[in-house]
Write a protein that holds these residues in place. Structure first.
Motif, mmCIF file in Angstrom:
data_model
loop_
_atom_site.group_PDB
_atom_site.id
_atom_site.type_symbol
_atom_site.label_atom_id
_atom_site.label_comp_id
_atom_site.label_asym_id
_atom_site.label_seq_id
_atom_site.Cartn_x
_atom_site.Cartn_y
_atom_site.Cartn_z
ATOM 1 N N LYS A 1 3.930 3.166 7.298
ATOM 2 C CA LYS A 1 2.580 3.011 8.419
ATOM 3 C C LYS A 1 2.023 1.629 7.753
ATOM 4 N N ARG A 2 1.611 1.061 8.869
ATOM 5 C CA ARG A 2 0.942 -0.370 8.969
ATOM 6 C C ARG A 2 -0.071 -0.452 9.908
ATOM 7 N N LYS A 3 -1.059 -1.349 9.514
ATOM 8 C CA LYS A 3 -2.066 -1.175 10.669
ATOM 9 C C LYS A 3 -1.727 -2.206 11.910
ATOM 10 N N LYS B 1 -5.339 0.115 14.050
ATOM 11 C CA LYS B 1 -5.050 1.503 13.804
ATOM 12 C C LYS B 1 -3.775 1.574 12.982
ATOM 13 N N ASN B 2 -3.441 2.520 11.971
ATOM 14 C CA ASN B 2 -2.315 2.867 11.471
ATOM 15 C C ASN B 2 -1.269 3.262 12.545
#
Length: 287
Positions: free
Chosen positions: A243-245, A258-259
């Protein structure tokens, strides 16, 4: 509660009658009954604190399963993507998983060092992830194999392993990716010898016995004009899910971070990946 009518009058139950009925459905007595001692036979399976938890699931009898469902050899893209779909469902359900890595019929889920999910009970973590993954596999099967009926449901075993340091968890993931490369190179040459070289499985196995990586690459290149380096990264390196922004546009024109869950087919052995995504490990170094 039961109301009774007699001789034109309404009779309400007494307080004792109400509680007598309620106790019939209560489980509080069971918790304090003479049978409560059997709980002492349950083992405390809480995993050590301040350690990375890896839950790895593996398909049971997947050689037979892949043959029964006529998976493409050596790699079936739809089967691999179905595995990725199931892994994403696990990440959706467990926020404390920082990374998942999958190849072939296995997936590893890395929980952050400070997770307290299910009180860090290994049995809870293993059974929940294994059952969720297996049920999702059956649920999503028609999306990836619309023209193939699932002949029987798959089964996945699971295990929990602890890694105390950042070096250890990185080496674990490096081990799984190195294993992916070794197995895929062998399988690519093995099935090329059968499908394009006309060999029997036994003959192909004997041909590859004792060969090194360079020799396997040479067989592909000199005999079949194939460059292993041109094979899809998904086959050679497996799939890493994190998960990355990311920036998203809102209806009013503004943006918001947002993730977002992403699938990556990249090298995770070297430092480049970890430098690019420092949020995976850095926040837990001083715990």
């Amino acid at each position: 509660m039961i109301f009774k009518f007699a001789a034109g009058r309404l009779y309400l139950p007494t307080t004792n009658q109400v509680f007598s009925k309620a106790n019939f459905f209560s489980t509080s007595k069971m918790a304090k009954s003479k049978f409560d001692y059997v709980r002492n036979f349950e083992l405390d399976d809480k995993l050590l604190q301040n350690s990375w938890i890896v839950i790895r699931i593996d398909g049971k009898g997947f050689h037979k399963f892949s043959d029964a469902h006529e998976f493409t050899k050596p790699n079936d893209v739809n089967a691999l993507n179905l595995m990725n779909k199931c892994a994403r469902a696990v990440l959706d359900d467990f926020n404390e998983i920082i990374l998942a890595y999958g190849q072939s019929d296995e997936y590893s889920f890395v929980f952050r060092r400070d997770t307290q999910v299910y009180g860090r009970r290994s049995s809870k973590l293993i059974t929940n992830i294994s059952s969720l993954f297996a049920s999702r596999y059956v649920f999503h099967w028609p999306e990836f194999f619309p023209d193939k009926k699932l002949k029987y449901p798959p089964c996945f075993d699971g295990r929990a392993v602890l890694y105390p340091s950042e070096r250890n968890i990185r080496d674990y993931l490096s081990w799984r990716q190195a294993d992916c490369h070794i197995n895929n190179l062998y399988n690519t040459v093995f099935w090329t010898l059968i499908q394009k070289g006309g060999m029997t499985p036994k003959a192909a196995q004997e041909r590859l016995s004792g060969t090194l990586s360079g020799e396997k690459n040479e067989i592909l290149f000199s005999e079949f004009d194939m460059n292993y380096n041109n094979e899809p990264n998904q086959f050679k390196k497996g799939t890493t899910i994190i998960k990355r922004k990311e920036e998203f546009k809102l209806p009013d024109g503004s943006t918001k971070m947002k993730n977002q869950m992403v699938d990556l087919d990249c090298d995770i052995i070297g430092d480049s990946f970890w430098t690019q995504y420092p949020h995976l490990l850095e926040p837990y170094r001083d715990l």
